[in-house]
Design an enzyme around this catalytic site. Structure first.
Site, short mmCIF file in Angstrom:
data_model
loop_
_atom_site.label_atom_id
_atom_site.label_comp_id
_atom_site.label_asym_id
_atom_site.label_seq_id
_atom_site.Cartn_x
_atom_site.Cartn_y
_atom_site.Cartn_z
N GLU A 93 28.74 19.96 33.13
CA GLU A 93 27.58 19.09 32.82
C GLU A 93 28.04 17.63 32.96
O GLU A 93 29.22 17.32 32.79
CB GLU A 93 27.11 19.33 31.38
CG GLU A 93 26.52 20.70 31.13
CD GLU A 93 25.09 20.88 31.63
OE1 GLU A 93 24.51 19.90 32.16
OE2 GLU A 93 24.57 22.00 31.52
N ASP A 117 19.77 25.81 38.05
CA ASP A 117 18.38 25.40 37.86
C ASP A 117 18.30 23.92 37.52
O ASP A 117 19.28 23.32 37.05
CB ASP A 117 17.68 26.24 36.77
CG ASP A 117 18.33 26.12 35.41
OD1 ASP A 117 19.58 26.13 35.33
OD2 ASP A 117 17.60 25.97 34.40
N HIS A 123 25.16 25.40 36.11
CA HIS A 123 23.85 26.02 36.24
C HIS A 123 23.19 25.52 37.51
O HIS A 123 23.39 24.38 37.93
CB HIS A 123 22.97 25.79 35.01
CG HIS A 123 22.64 24.36 34.70
ND1 HIS A 123 21.64 23.68 35.33
CD2 HIS A 123 23.17 23.49 33.80
CE1 HIS A 123 21.55 22.45 34.83
NE2 HIS A 123 22.48 22.31 33.90
N ASP A 155 22.62 16.58 37.15
CA ASP A 155 22.48 17.73 36.23
C ASP A 155 22.00 18.94 36.99
O ASP A 155 20.82 19.19 37.02
CB ASP A 155 21.53 17.34 35.10
CG ASP A 155 21.45 18.38 34.01
OD1 ASP A 155 22.27 19.30 34.01
OD2 ASP A 155 20.56 18.27 33.15
N GLU A 172 19.23 27.74 32.77
CA GLU A 172 20.00 27.11 31.68
C GLU A 172 19.14 26.13 30.92
O GLU A 172 19.22 26.02 29.70
CB GLU A 172 21.23 26.40 32.26
CG GLU A 172 22.18 25.84 31.21
CD GLU A 172 21.86 24.42 30.74
OE1 GLU A 172 22.48 23.97 29.77
OE2 GLU A 172 20.97 23.75 31.32
N GLU A 173 18.31 25.42 31.68
CA GLU A 173 17.56 24.29 31.09
C GLU A 173 16.53 24.74 30.05
O GLU A 173 16.03 23.93 29.29
CB GLU A 173 16.86 23.49 32.19
CG GLU A 173 17.81 22.75 33.13
CD GLU A 173 18.45 21.52 32.50
OE1 GLU A 173 18.23 21.27 31.30
OE2 GLU A 173 19.19 20.82 33.21
ZN LIG Z 1 22.58 20.58 32.72
#
Ligand SMILES: [Zn+2]
Length: 391
Positions: free
Chosen positions: A168, A78, A76, A108, A140-141
């Site tokens: 991740e 974001d 991801h 992350d 995603e977050e």
């Molecule tokens: Zn993440």
């Protein structure tokens, strides 16, 4: 202090950190940057934007033969906000210090995204016999929201991947599972009235607190006798109320109270069954408290959910990923969610594993960082993967 990136991935990570791609804000500049890098290597990519807002987009690219199952790298783009956090260096500027790169998203999970893009570029120069694929998402977050637009596009057009690696942060360990999550909003309705006559009116806060007590009843039952999956910080499904709002003034019986709660389920549990139990416990409480049977029960809406992920440790996918990592790399379950459950749901049989550089312990905090050694370890794993795809 060295300020020189030591590899293509580290250098790209510096670039990616400079895009402040906080969830719910545009990520399209970052996506275009990646698209340009891929295009220079002769790799076409497809964008799958938010239908309402083209400034936020997913990207999908594939390199190698078509129509054959490949290995999909998922990340991801974001990041979580930085407001109110005591950063000692600018969060959207990569800072090298003590063998680490500091900046929002370094762990992350822009570190993995940088390694994955670099691997795609390297793969484009190799005689691949199976494709390497890249899926980058937005938002995603906030509950794996963005990737769903991409999955709808890919579901029927892409053969089920042979393996999907969600990058991740696992410190490059092999993540085989995570819990699912279902988030709910419960609106409890009462009747406004003078508090001097309180028992004459339905009290929304009282109903909400019975709901919260019912959540706790069910949590107790799950802890005592619910299915267990070892490897999690808490090895059973969890239930928790996170936000509550209600009441206007002490002398008015409250007419409305809202409770937001979530269920995080191990793969053997179904959130809808856990919710059903909560409502059964609530009905028992209402009866026991001799509440007016006309008192309206809470109106409960699901606001977000994603499925759990569970990949068997003895699956060939784990064997393949283990062969690309140092001997003895452990398998682990992770205590956060990922897009992996959605990938597994889209392509029923696709094994999904979580493996990426950096630690979840430093994610979402001030002075987030990734060790350069972790980026190098990820580069090595992906180089081995590209070699495997040529076999
Ligand atoms: Zn993440």
């Amino acid at each position: 202090m060295e300020n020189q990136a030591s590899s293509a991935s580290a250098s790209l990570l510096e670039t990616l950190v400079s895009f402040a791609s906080v969830s719910l804000t545009p990520n399209i500049a970052l996506i275009h940057k990646v698209q340009d890098i891929l295009a220079e290597a002769g790799i076409e990519s497809m964008l799958a934007p938010d239908p309402q807002d083209p400034s936020r987009s997913n990207l999908f690219a594939t390199v190698g033969p078509v129509g054959v199952p490949g290995v999909l790298l998922s990340g991801h783009t974001d990041v979580v906000p930085v407001e109110g956090q005591p950063w000692t260096s600018p969060p959207f500027e990569a800072t090298h210090r003590d063998g680490r790169i500091y900046g929002r998203g370094t762990a992350d999970m822009k570190g993995f995204v940088a390694c994955a893009v670099t691997a795609m570029v390297a793969a484009a120069r190799q005689p691949l016999r199976r494709p390497l694929q890249l899926a980058l998402s937005f938002d995603e977050e906030i509950g794996c929201v963005g990737v769903r637009h991409l999955l709808r596009r890919l579901e029927n057009s892409l053969p089920a991947p042979y393996l999907c690696i969600v990058g991740e942060p696992t410190l490059m360990r092999i993540g085989t599972g995570h819990k699912g999550k279902a988030a709910y909003r419960a609106v409890c309705c009462g009747q406004a009235g003078h508090s001097g006559l309180a028992p004459r009116f339905f009290n929304a806060i009282h109903m909400a607190s019975d709901l919260v007590a019912s959540l706790r009843d069910v949590q107790r039952e799950l802890a005592q006798s619910g299915p267990r999956e070892e490897g999690y910080g808490v090895p059973y499904s969890t239930v928790h109320a996170g936000v509550i709002h209600g009441g206007r003034a002490l002398n008015i019986v409250p007419s409305e109270c809202e409770v937001s709660f979530e269920i995080r389920n191990v793969s053997e549990d179904k959130p809808e069954q856990i919710l059903k139990r909560v409502l059964e416990r609530l009905a028992e409480r209402v009866k026991k408290e001799a509440l007016d049977p006309a008192a309206p029960l809470p109106d409960i809406q699901m606001t977000n959910s994603y499925p759990s992920l569970n990949t068997r440790e003895d699956s060939p996918a784990v064997g393949l990923l283990a062969s690309l990592l140092p001997a003895g790399t452990p398998c682990a379950r992770v205590d956060y969610g990922s897009e992996g459950g959605l990938f597994q749901q889209s392509w029923n049989q696709t094994p999904v594993l979580i493996c990426g550089p950096g630690s979840i312990e430093v994610a979402h905090k001030a002075d987030e960082y990734v060790e350069l050694a972790q980026i190098e370890a990820c580069d090595r794993m992906l180089a081995g993967l590209v070699e495997f795809l040529c076999r």
